[in-house]
Design an enzyme around this catalytic site. Structure first.
Site, PDB file in Angstrom:
ATOM      1  N   PRO A 124       0.778  -1.246   0.000  1.00  0.00           N
ATOM      2  CA  PRO A 124       0.000   0.000   0.000  1.00  0.00           C
ATOM      3  C   PRO A 124       0.810   1.298   0.000  1.00  0.00           C
ATOM      4  CG  PRO A 124       0.010  -0.944   2.183  1.00  0.00           C
ATOM      5  CD  PRO A 124       0.726  -1.928   1.288  1.00  0.00           C
ATOM      6  N   CYS A 125       1.421   1.604  -1.130  1.00  0.00           N
ATOM      7  CA  CYS A 125       2.175   2.852  -1.254  1.00  0.00           C
ATOM      8  C   CYS A 125       1.261   4.073  -1.146  1.00  0.00           C
ATOM      9  CB  CYS A 125       2.983   2.878  -2.544  1.00  0.00           C
ATOM     10  SG  CYS A 125       2.061   2.474  -4.024  1.00  0.00           S
ATOM     11  N   HIS A 126      -0.033   3.888  -1.347  1.00  0.00           N
ATOM     12  CA  HIS A 126      -0.968   5.012  -1.206  1.00  0.00           C
ATOM     13  C   HIS A 126      -1.066   5.493   0.240  1.00  0.00           C
ATOM     14  CE1 HIS A 126      -3.400   1.363  -0.552  1.00  0.00           C
ATOM     15  NE2 HIS A 126      -4.146   2.107   0.249  1.00  0.00           N
TER      16      HIS A 126
END
Length: 160
Positions: free
Chosen positions: A121-123
């Site tokens: 989850p780079c978001h």
């Protein structure tokens, strides 16, 4: 790698699997993507992603393996997977957590090179002070993902 595409709140989203793990994800349709999953792992990936996008799943159980990346990038990606659903960390916090407090920009590069967005989850990585900066899938997708998680986390907490 075999690709399957599904519709989501962030548009078409492709997930790539091989015999053992999910090894890729892509915003949009990968040219070779099938509309229906062809094997058990692809079916699991699509089912879990649909549940995630519906706000019903907060942790993925499918096996996920990054197919490439430097030691630093892999450390950043591991750190990302530890950020709880509905929460965020700054680039600086991630840099400090992986042992290089001055590497906030390098964390941003590692986020951009993440081969498995959403699942890794780079978001959930934001700029200093919570500012929304940079995202390989575009800021509107980042906002949608963060709103989806925040909304689902609030509903979950209220219904306990």
């Amino acid at each position: 790698m075999r690709w399957t595409v599904l519709d989501s709140p962030i548009g078409e989203f492709s997930v790539g699997t091989d015999d053992d793990a999910v090894r890729g994800a892509h915003f949009g349709r990968v040219a070779s993507a099938a509309d229906e999953p062809g094997d058990d792992l692809a079916r699991l990936a699509v089912a879990e992603l649909r549940a995630y996008f519906a706000g019903e799943l907060t942790e993925f159980t499918m096996p996920v393996v990054a197919p490439h990346g430097s030691e630093f990038e892999r450390a950043v990606w591991r750190e990302m997977t530890g950020i709880p659903y509905g929460e965020t960390k700054t680039y600086g916090e991630v840099a400090k957590a992986v042992g290089d407090p001055g590497a906030a920009r390098a964390v941003g590069v590692a986020c951009n090179r993440n081969p498995i967005p959403v699942l890794v989850p780079c978001h959930r990585i934001v700029g200093a002070g919570g500012k929304l900066v940079g995202f390989g899938g575009g800021l509107s997708r980042k906002v949608t993902l963060l709103e989806l998680e925040a909304s689902a986390a609030l509903r979950r907490d209220w219904l306990r």
